[in-house]
Design a protein around this motif. Sequence first.
Motif, PDB file in Angstrom:
ATOM      1  N   PHE A 150     -14.350  -2.370  -7.383  1.00 49.33           N
ATOM      2  CA  PHE A 150     -13.573  -1.137  -7.482  1.00 49.33           C
ATOM      3  C   PHE A 150     -13.020  -0.773  -6.108  1.00 49.33           C
ATOM      4  CE2 PHE A 150     -13.199   3.379  -6.770  1.00 49.33           C
ATOM      5  CZ  PHE A 150     -12.476   3.827  -7.855  1.00 49.33           C
ATOM      6  N   TRP A 151     -13.897  -0.812  -5.093  1.00 48.87           N
ATOM      7  CA  TRP A 151     -13.478  -0.434  -3.747  1.00 48.87           C
ATOM      8  C   TRP A 151     -12.551  -1.464  -3.126  1.00 48.87           C
ATOM      9  CZ3 TRP A 151     -13.406   4.302  -2.812  1.00 48.87           C
ATOM     10  CH2 TRP A 151     -14.373   5.151  -3.344  1.00 48.87           C
ATOM     11  N   GLN A 152     -12.748  -2.724  -3.433  1.00 45.81           N
ATOM     12  CA  GLN A 152     -11.826  -3.740  -2.917  1.00 45.81           C
ATOM     13  C   GLN A 152     -10.422  -3.493  -3.453  1.00 45.81           C
ATOM     14  OE1 GLN A 152     -14.099  -7.159  -4.200  1.00 45.81           O
ATOM     15  NE2 GLN A 152     -14.907  -7.496  -2.145  1.00 45.81           N
ATOM     16  N   ARG A 153     -10.337  -3.173  -4.742  1.00 43.27           N
ATOM     17  CA  ARG A 153      -9.037  -2.873  -5.351  1.00 43.27           C
ATOM     18  C   ARG A 153      -8.459  -1.597  -4.753  1.00 43.27           C
ATOM     19  NH1 ARG A 153      -7.956  -0.455 -11.374  1.00 43.27           N
ATOM     20  NH2 ARG A 153      -5.760  -1.010 -11.557  1.00 43.27           N
ATOM     21  N   ARG A 154      -9.261  -0.544  -4.710  1.00 39.89           N
ATOM     22  CA  ARG A 154      -8.800   0.766  -4.227  1.00 39.89           C
ATOM     23  C   ARG A 154      -8.284   0.672  -2.797  1.00 39.89           C
ATOM     24  NH1 ARG A 154      -6.859   4.830  -3.143  1.00 39.89           N
ATOM     25  NH2 ARG A 154      -5.410   3.876  -4.557  1.00 39.89           N
ATOM     26  N   ARG A 155      -9.015   0.008  -1.922  1.00 37.54           N
ATOM     27  CA  ARG A 155      -8.614  -0.091  -0.509  1.00 37.54           C
ATOM     28  C   ARG A 155      -7.360  -0.954  -0.351  1.00 37.54           C
ATOM     29  NH1 ARG A 155      -9.918   4.244   0.654  1.00 37.54           N
ATOM     30  NH2 ARG A 155      -8.364   3.728   2.173  1.00 37.54           N
ATOM     31  N   SER A 156      -7.254  -2.023  -1.114  1.00 38.92           N
ATOM     32  CA  SER A 156      -6.062  -2.868  -0.986  1.00 38.92           C
ATOM     33  C   SER A 156      -4.822  -2.117  -1.460  1.00 38.92           C
ATOM     34  CB  SER A 156      -6.223  -4.192  -1.736  1.00 38.92           C
ATOM     35  OG  SER A 156      -6.299  -3.989  -3.121  1.00 38.92           O
ATOM     36  N   LEU A 157      -4.954  -1.309  -2.507  1.00 34.60           N
ATOM     37  CA  LEU A 157      -3.808  -0.543  -2.994  1.00 34.60           C
ATOM     38  C   LEU A 157      -3.462   0.587  -2.033  1.00 34.60           C
ATOM     39  CD1 LEU A 157      -4.688  -0.495  -6.788  1.00 34.60           C
ATOM     40  CD2 LEU A 157      -2.972  -1.904  -5.616  1.00 34.60           C
ATOM     41  N   GLU A 158      -4.469   1.225  -1.464  1.00 35.59           N
ATOM     42  CA  GLU A 158      -4.217   2.280  -0.480  1.00 35.59           C
ATOM     43  C   GLU A 158      -3.510   1.698   0.747  1.00 35.59           C
ATOM     44  OE1 GLU A 158      -4.393   6.288   0.727  1.00 35.59           O
ATOM     45  OE2 GLU A 158      -4.872   5.395  -1.209  1.00 35.59           O
ATOM     46  N   GLY A 177      12.169   1.383   9.554  1.00 37.74           N
ATOM     47  CA  GLY A 177      13.303   0.569   9.127  1.00 37.74           C
ATOM     48  C   GLY A 177      13.020  -0.920   9.089  1.00 37.74           C
ATOM     49  N   ALA A 178      11.767  -1.290   8.889  1.00 34.28           N
ATOM     50  CA  ALA A 178      11.388  -2.709   8.848  1.00 34.28           C
ATOM     51  C   ALA A 178      10.849  -3.060   7.462  1.00 34.28           C
ATOM     52  CB  ALA A 178      10.330  -3.003   9.913  1.00 34.28           C
ATOM     53  N   VAL A 179      11.646  -2.767   6.461  1.00 35.89           N
ATOM     54  CA  VAL A 179      11.217  -2.941   5.073  1.00 35.89           C
ATOM     55  C   VAL A 179      11.072  -4.413   4.721  1.00 35.89           C
ATOM     56  CG1 VAL A 179      11.811  -2.441   2.682  1.00 35.89           C
ATOM     57  CG2 VAL A 179      12.372  -0.797   4.476  1.00 35.89           C
ATOM     58  N   ARG A 180       9.947  -4.731   4.106  1.00 34.51           N
ATOM     59  CA  ARG A 180       9.707  -6.088   3.601  1.00 34.51           C
ATOM     60  C   ARG A 180       9.260  -5.958   2.148  1.00 34.51           C
ATOM     61  NH1 ARG A 180       5.740  -9.143   7.202  1.00 34.51           N
ATOM     62  NH2 ARG A 180       6.142 -10.649   5.576  1.00 34.51           N
ATOM     63  N   PRO A 181       9.500  -6.971   1.339  1.00 38.19           N
ATOM     64  CA  PRO A 181       9.095  -6.903  -0.065  1.00 38.19           C
ATOM     65  C   PRO A 181       7.578  -6.796  -0.209  1.00 38.19           C
ATOM     66  CG  PRO A 181      10.525  -8.806   0.319  1.00 38.19           C
ATOM     67  CD  PRO A 181      10.197  -8.223   1.653  1.00 38.19           C
ATOM     68  N   LEU A 182       7.173  -6.086  -1.248  1.00 34.74           N
ATOM     69  CA  LEU A 182       5.754  -5.979  -1.583  1.00 34.74           C
ATOM     70  C   LEU A 182       5.387  -7.097  -2.546  1.00 34.74           C
ATOM     71  CD1 LEU A 182       5.509  -2.144  -2.272  1.00 34.74           C
ATOM     72  CD2 LEU A 182       4.945  -3.357  -0.165  1.00 34.74           C
ATOM     73  N   ASP A 183       4.149  -7.493  -2.518  1.00 30.34           N
ATOM     74  CA  ASP A 183       3.661  -8.457  -3.496  1.00 30.34           C
ATOM     75  C   ASP A 183       3.760  -7.803  -4.878  1.00 30.34           C
ATOM     76  OD1 ASP A 183       1.059  -9.283  -5.200  1.00 30.34           O
ATOM     77  OD2 ASP A 183       1.757 -10.988  -3.995  1.00 30.34           O
ATOM     78  N   ALA A 184       4.515  -8.403  -5.775  1.00 29.65           N
ATOM     79  CA  ALA A 184       4.779  -7.808  -7.085  1.00 29.65           C
ATOM     80  C   ALA A 184       3.512  -7.611  -7.901  1.00 29.65           C
ATOM     81  CB  ALA A 184       5.779  -8.668  -7.855  1.00 29.65           C
ATOM     82  N   GLU A 185       2.599  -8.559  -7.848  1.00 25.30           N
ATOM     83  CA  GLU A 185       1.363  -8.432  -8.626  1.00 25.30           C
ATOM     84  C   GLU A 185       0.507  -7.276  -8.111  1.00 25.30           C
ATOM     85  OE1 GLU A 185      -2.438 -11.126 -10.037  1.00 25.30           O
ATOM     86  OE2 GLU A 185      -0.644 -12.127  -9.307  1.00 25.30           O
ATOM     87  N   LEU A 186       0.405  -7.152  -6.798  1.00 29.28           N
ATOM     88  CA  LEU A 186      -0.385  -6.070  -6.221  1.00 29.28           C
ATOM     89  C   LEU A 186       0.277  -4.721  -6.491  1.00 29.28           C
ATOM     90  CD1 LEU A 186      -2.931  -5.425  -4.636  1.00 29.28           C
ATOM     91  CD2 LEU A 186      -1.611  -5.733  -2.524  1.00 29.28           C
ATOM     92  N   ASP A 233      -0.415  -3.760  -9.964  1.00 33.38           N
ATOM     93  CA  ASP A 233      -1.786  -3.278 -10.108  1.00 33.38           C
ATOM     94  C   ASP A 233      -1.890  -1.828  -9.644  1.00 33.38           C
ATOM     95  OD1 ASP A 233      -4.492  -3.592 -10.863  1.00 33.38           O
ATOM     96  OD2 ASP A 233      -5.042  -3.987  -8.780  1.00 33.38           O
ATOM     97  N   GLY A 234      -1.096  -1.456  -8.641  1.00 30.63           N
ATOM     98  CA  GLY A 234      -1.076  -0.065  -8.195  1.00 30.63           C
ATOM     99  C   GLY A 234      -0.560   0.869  -9.272  1.00 30.63           C
ATOM    100  N   VAL A 235       0.462   0.443  -9.995  1.00 25.39           N
ATOM    101  CA  VAL A 235       0.971   1.241 -11.116  1.00 25.39           C
ATOM    102  C   VAL A 235      -0.102   1.330 -12.208  1.00 25.39           C
ATOM    103  CG1 VAL A 235       2.710   1.355 -12.942  1.00 25.39           C
ATOM    104  CG2 VAL A 235       3.374   0.686 -10.614  1.00 25.39           C
ATOM    105  N   ALA A 236      -0.743   0.217 -12.502  1.00 27.20           N
ATOM    106  CA  ALA A 236      -1.803   0.213 -13.513  1.00 27.20           C
ATOM    107  C   ALA A 236      -2.941   1.156 -13.124  1.00 27.20           C
ATOM    108  CB  ALA A 236      -2.338  -1.203 -13.719  1.00 27.20           C
ATOM    109  N   GLU A 237      -3.256   1.221 -11.819  1.00 26.36           N
ATOM    110  CA  GLU A 237      -4.346   2.093 -11.371  1.00 26.36           C
ATOM    111  C   GLU A 237      -4.057   3.559 -11.686  1.00 26.36           C
ATOM    112  OE1 GLU A 237      -7.031   2.661  -7.410  1.00 26.36           O
ATOM    113  OE2 GLU A 237      -4.878   3.024  -7.226  1.00 26.36           O
TER     114      GLU A 237
END
Length: 86
Positions: free
Chosen positions: A18-26, A39-48, A51-55
């Motif tokens: 639970f905490w591994q997921r919570r901390r990675s999403l935070e 101004g240094a935008v990079r793409p986010l990992d889509a799966e992660l 998972d943030g939306v699912a949380e």
Amino acid sequence: ADPATPAWTFHPPHTVGFWQRRRSLETLVHRWDAQHAVGAVRPLDAELAGDGVAEVFDTIAPRQIARGRARPPPRPRQQQRAGAEE
């Protein structure tokens, strides 16, 4: 640590995972925010990111509803079949 190891959490599952997921999403949210700030935008990992939306739906919303801080969404209305009598 083994994700299945029991741990205190504020919402199930009560595991280290639970905490591994919570901390990675935070961390992902703060990374996005910092990158946009400079101004240094990079793409986010889509799966992660997904998972943030699912949380939000499986952890955050149910907890806020249970604490009275939010209301559950309205139940969908039953759609009437075309041609059915009212």
